[in-house]
Design a protein around this motif. Structure first.
Motif, PDB file in Angstrom:
ATOM      1  N   VAL A  77      -8.578  -1.180  -1.278  1.00 55.88           N
ATOM      2  CA  VAL A  77      -7.891  -0.432  -1.620  1.00 55.88           C
ATOM      3  C   VAL A  77      -9.273   0.813  -2.442  1.00 55.88           C
ATOM      4  O   VAL A  77     -10.770   0.833  -2.205  1.00 55.88           O
ATOM      5  CB  VAL A  77      -7.074  -0.598  -3.055  1.00 55.88           C
TER       6      VAL A  77
ATOM      7  N   MET B 281       1.651   1.847  -3.408  1.00 53.80           N
ATOM      8  CA  MET B 281       0.975   2.365  -4.150  1.00 53.80           C
ATOM      9  C   MET B 281       0.877   3.675  -4.175  1.00 53.80           C
ATOM     10  O   MET B 281       0.815   4.994  -5.499  1.00 53.80           O
ATOM     11  CB  MET B 281       0.028   2.196  -4.057  1.00 53.80           C
ATOM     12  N   PHE B 282       1.627   4.705  -3.051  1.00 51.28           N
ATOM     13  CA  PHE B 282       1.360   5.952  -3.135  1.00 51.28           C
ATOM     14  C   PHE B 282       2.740   6.787  -3.347  1.00 51.28           C
ATOM     15  O   PHE B 282       2.850   7.788  -4.006  1.00 51.28           O
ATOM     16  CB  PHE B 282       1.511   6.008  -1.468  1.00 51.28           C
ATOM     17  N   GLU B 283       4.187   6.150  -2.726  1.00 51.11           N
ATOM     18  CA  GLU B 283       5.168   6.080  -3.343  1.00 51.11           C
ATOM     19  C   GLU B 283       5.874   6.375  -4.257  1.00 51.11           C
ATOM     20  O   GLU B 283       6.607   6.794  -4.728  1.00 51.11           O
ATOM     21  CB  GLU B 283       5.758   6.001  -1.834  1.00 51.11           C
TER      22      GLU B 283
ATOM     23  N   GLN C 106      -7.203   3.616  -7.329  1.00 48.79           N
ATOM     24  CA  GLN C 106      -5.900   2.709  -7.202  1.00 48.79           C
ATOM     25  C   GLN C 106      -6.456   1.798  -8.291  1.00 48.79           C
ATOM     26  O   GLN C 106      -5.866   0.900  -8.229  1.00 48.79           O
ATOM     27  CB  GLN C 106      -5.945   2.587  -5.646  1.00 48.79           C
TER      28      GLN C 106
ATOM     29  N   MET D 272       0.546  -1.580   0.003  1.00 47.55           N
ATOM     30  CA  MET D 272      -0.289   0.301  -0.434  1.00 47.55           C
ATOM     31  C   MET D 272       0.882   1.430  -0.155  1.00 47.55           C
ATOM     32  O   MET D 272       0.215   2.428  -1.174  1.00 47.55           O
ATOM     33  CB  MET D 272      -1.057   0.167   0.863  1.00 47.55           C
ATOM     34  N   ILE D 273       1.713   1.741   0.794  1.00 43.97           N
ATOM     35  CA  ILE D 273       3.148   2.565   0.761  1.00 43.97           C
ATOM     36  C   ILE D 273       2.975   2.661  -0.776  1.00 43.97           C
ATOM     37  O   ILE D 273       3.576   3.574  -1.318  1.00 43.97           O
ATOM     38  CB  ILE D 273       3.767   2.231   2.141  1.00 43.97           C
TER      39      ILE D 273
END
Lengths: 218, 372
Positions: free
Chosen positions: B237, B191-193, B241, B188-189
Motif C-alpha cells: 500500500v 480502500m479506494f471505493e 493508505q 484494496m478496491i
C-alpha cells in the motif's frame, strides 16, 4: 480527447473511465482504439509503479478498472481487437497453491495486450508443457511462494527439455522469494519479484523475438 | 544456554530493552523445518502434538541450541487457523501428508460484512464467518483449551532447556485480518471505493480483538504477542493508505498491549524500509521488530537502533540454496552490524523454510556461539 481516458486511468477514477468508454462506444470509435487508449493509461500507471510513485494497491485498482472497461468492450470486439503481443501460459507450480502474485501478473499481462492462459495453482509439469504446445506460447510463467516449490520449478523446466521444447519457450519464474540464484538453480531464463517487472520482461522478450523474426524474413 | 550465567529469558529481555545481552541472541521460527529434519511428516506435525514436540526437541538438541522460539509445536490443528481468516489447508487432511501447510486466500468476507460488524459487533460476525473458512464455532473452545494446555506443558519443559517462548498468542490486527478475509484485491478496491465503511468496521473490530487477546494472555508466562503485519508494508500500500488505514490501529493496539506489560512482536513481512521512520511513533524499548529479507535491516538499525529490538533476517533462499560458510559469514555480519550496541535477535526471515539445509541452520547457531 485522446488523452482523457488515459488520464482518467491514471487518476484511478473508475466512474469517469466507464463514462468515457461508453461515450466512445456511442461515438462509434473502434474498440481497438478505446483499448489502446486504456493501455496508454495502464502503461503510465506501470511507469509510476516502477518509479515508486504508485504501489501495488494502485496497480490492483487500475487492473480492476481495466477489467470493468473490458466488460463493456468485449461484446463489441467481434474480431476487431486481436491480441497484439501473443500468448503466455502462467501457473503456480506443483505443490504450491498460492495465487495472489500470479493473479496480479495475469491481470497486468492482459492489460498490456497479451492473451493469458492461466492454469491455476498446483500445476503439474506436464500440464505446462501441454498448454505451451497447444497455444504455441513463446513464454511460460512459473509462480511460487514456497521454497519447497523450487524443485517443482526445476522439474517443469526439465519437462520442457524432455519434450524437446526448451529452446522454443522462455521460462520466467516469479514470486517474492525468487532471485538470480533461484533462476540459475531451477534452470529458468529470467525471474521477477514483482508483477510489473515481469510484464515488462515479457514485452521485451516478444519484441526481441519479433525483431529477430523480421531479420530472418526474406 | 545459561552457561554465561544469564538465562535465555533474561537475554531476550535485555535485547528488548536495548541492553547488553552478553553474547548474540538466537530466536527461531522453525516449525515445519523441524518436522522435516526429525523425519516426521508435516501431517504429524499438525495432528500429533507429542510427535511434533519430540521433533522440535530433536532439532534443538542436534542443531541448536537457541534462546527463544516464536512458538512451540502446534497445540491443535486449528492453532494457525483460529487467527487466520483464510481456509487453512492442512497436510494429510487437505494436502498430501508431507506438504507444508498452506492457505487459500479467497473472498470469504464481502464488503457488506463491514456494516454487519458495525451494527452487531465483531464477535457476532465472527461466529457466522468461521464456517466459511471451515471452522465450526462450537469446536473453538475445545481447541483453545487444548492449545493452552499444551502451551503450559511445553513452556515448562522448554524452560528446563532454558528456551524462552517468544510469543504466547497472536493478534492479527483488523487491517491485516480484513485484507485476507476480503482477499487482497477486494480489500484494496475497498480502500479506494468505500474507505469510510472499511475504517468504521476496523474501528469496531479492534476493541473486541484486543479484549480477546488479553484474555488469552491471562495465564501465560510469556509476555510476547505476535502481530503478523505484511499488508501495511510498502510492498502493498501507499504511504497515504498506510497512514489512513493501518497506522491508527497499529498504534492503538501496541500502546494498549505495552500498557498492560506485554511485548508486541511486529512480524513485518515484505518491504517495510520506507515505513521505518514511522515506527518510531511506537513506544520505545517495548517491541520486537521482526523483519524478512525484503526490508533493509541495516537501514532499520540506523533508524530504529535506539528505539526497538530488531530480529531477523536470514533469507529463505540462503538457508535453502546457500552453503554453511556463506550462512555463517552472513550471520556474523548481521551480529556485528545490527547487533552492535545491543537490541538484536538473529533469526530467519519469517521462518526457517521446510527444506532448508540442516547444516545451514546449524551455521546460524555457530555464528551466535562463535563456533565452527
Amino acid at each position: 480527447m485522446a488523452q482523457q481516458l488515459a488520464d482518467a486511468f491514471v487518476a484511478l477514477d473508475r466512474d469517469l473511465c466507464l463514462t468515457l468508454v461508453r461515450e466512445r462506444i456511442d461515438s462509434g470509435i473502434p474498440v481497438t482504439e478505446i483499448i489502446d487508449e486504456s493501455r496508454i493509461g495502464m502503461g503510465r500507471i506501470g511507469d509510476k509503479y516502477a518509479s515508486g510513485e504508485f504501489f501495488l494497491s494502485e496497480l490492483v485498482m487500475a487492473g480492476h478498472i481495466f477489467g470493468e472497461c473490458t466488460k463493456l468492450l468485449e461484446p463489441l470486439i467481434d474480431g476487431q481487437a486481436q491480441s497484439k503481443l501473443g500468448t503466455i501460459v502462467v501457473g503456480t507450480v506443483a505443490g504450491d497453491i498460492h495465487d495472489l502474485g500470479k493473479n496480479i501478473f495475469c491481470s497486468l499481462l492482459r492489460a498490456e495486450g497479451f492473451d493469458v492462459v492461466d492454469l491455476g495453482v498446483d500445476v503439474a509439469p506436464e500440464r505446462f508443457v501441454e498448454a505451451v504446445r497447444e497455444h504455441q506460447a513463446p513464454i511460460v510463467g512459473l509462480s511460487c511462494l514456497l521454497t519447497t516449490a523450487f524443485g517443482a520449478m526445476r522439474q517443469t523446466v526439465t519437462a520442457f527439455e524432455e519434450a524437446g521444447m526448451r529452446s522454443d519457450v522462455t521460462v520466467l519464474i516469479g514470486g517474492s522469494i525468487v532471485s538470480e540464484r533461484v533462476r540459475d538453480e531451477v534452470g529458468a531464463d529470467g525471474f521477477a519479484t514483482d508483477a510489473v517487472v515481469g510484464v515488462r520482461e515479457c514485452v521485451r522478450i516478444v519484441e526481441a523475438q519479433s525483431g529477430a523474426d523480421r531479420e530472418e524474413s526474406p | 544456554m545459561s552457561s554465561s550465567g544469564i538465562s535465555s529469558a533474561e537475554r531476550v529481555a535485555a535485547a528488548i530493552a536495548l541492553e547488553d545481552t552478553g553474547r548474540a541472541v538466537l530466536g527461531h521460527s522453525i516449525d515445519s523445518f523441524a518436522a522435516r529434519y526429525a523425519g516426521i511428516s508435516q501431517e504429524a506435525w499438525w495432528f500429533d502434538h507429542a510427535a511434533a514436540d519430540a521433533a522440535l526437541v530433536k532439532t534443538y538438541e542436534e542443531i541448536g541450541p537457541w534462546d527463544t522460539c516464536l512458538a512451540f509445536a502446534p497445540g491443535h490443528p486449528f492453532a494457525f487457523a483460529l487467527t487466520a481468516p483464510m481456509r487453512v489447508r492442512l497436510p494429510g487432511r487437505d494436502l498430501p501428508p508431507d506438504t507444508p501447510m498452506q492457505f487459500d486466500e479467497s473472498e470469504f468476507m464481502t464488503a457488506d460484512d463491514y456494516a454487519t460488524i458495525v451494527e452487531k459487533g465483531f464477535h457476532e460476525f465472527l461466529a457466522g464467518f468461521l464456517p466459511r473458512v471451515g471452522i465450526e464455532p462450537a469446536d473453538v473452545p475445545g481447541a483453545r483449551a487444548e492449545i493452552v494446555r499444551h502451551a503450559q506443558e511445553d513452556a515448562a519443559a522448554w524452560r528446563e532447556r532454558d528456551v524462552h517462548l517468544l510469543c504466547a498468542t497472536k493478534l492479527r490486527l483488523p487491517f491485516d485480518w480484513f485484507s485476507y478475509a476480503r482477499s487482497l484485491t477486494g480489500f484494496m478496491i475497498d480502500m479506494f471505493e468505500q474507505p469510510e465503511r472499511l475504517i468504521a468496521a476496523m474501528d469496531a473490530t479492534l476493541p473486541d480483538m484486543l479484549a480477546d487477546t488479553l484474555q488469552r494472555l491471562g495465564s501465560s508466562e510469556s509476555r510476547g504477542v505476535f502481530l503478523p503485519m505484511a499488508r501495511g508494508s510498502a510492498t502493498f500500500v501507499s504511504p497515504a493508505q498506510f497512514e489512513r488505514f493501518c497506522m491508527p490501529g497499529l498504534l492503538r493496539a501496541v500502546e494498549a498491549l505495552v500498557a498492560e506489560g506485554y511485548v508486541p512482536v511486529l512480524h513485518c513481512d515484505a518491504d517495510w524500509t520506507p515505513r521505518l521512520e514511522r515506527l518510531r511513533a511506537l513506544p520505545p524499548k517495548a517491541c520486537i521488530l521482526q523483519l524478512d529479507e525484503q526490508t533493509d535491516i541495516l537501514r532499520a538499525k540506523e533508524i530504529l537502533g535506539d528505539h526497538m529490538c530488531l530480529c531477523g533476517n536470514v533469507s529463505p533462499q540462503l538457508l535453502t540454496l546457500g552453503e554453511p560458510a556463506e550462512v555463517k559469514s552472513h550471520c556474523t555480519q548481521l551480529i556485528e552490524k545490527v547487533g552492535a550496541g545491543g537490541g538484536f535477535i538473529l533469526g530467519p526471515a519469517c521462518t526457517v523454510p521446510t527444506d532448508a539445509k540442516p547444516e545451514n541452520v546449524r551455521a546460524m547457531t555457530e555464528a551466535v556461539l562463535g563456533k565452527g
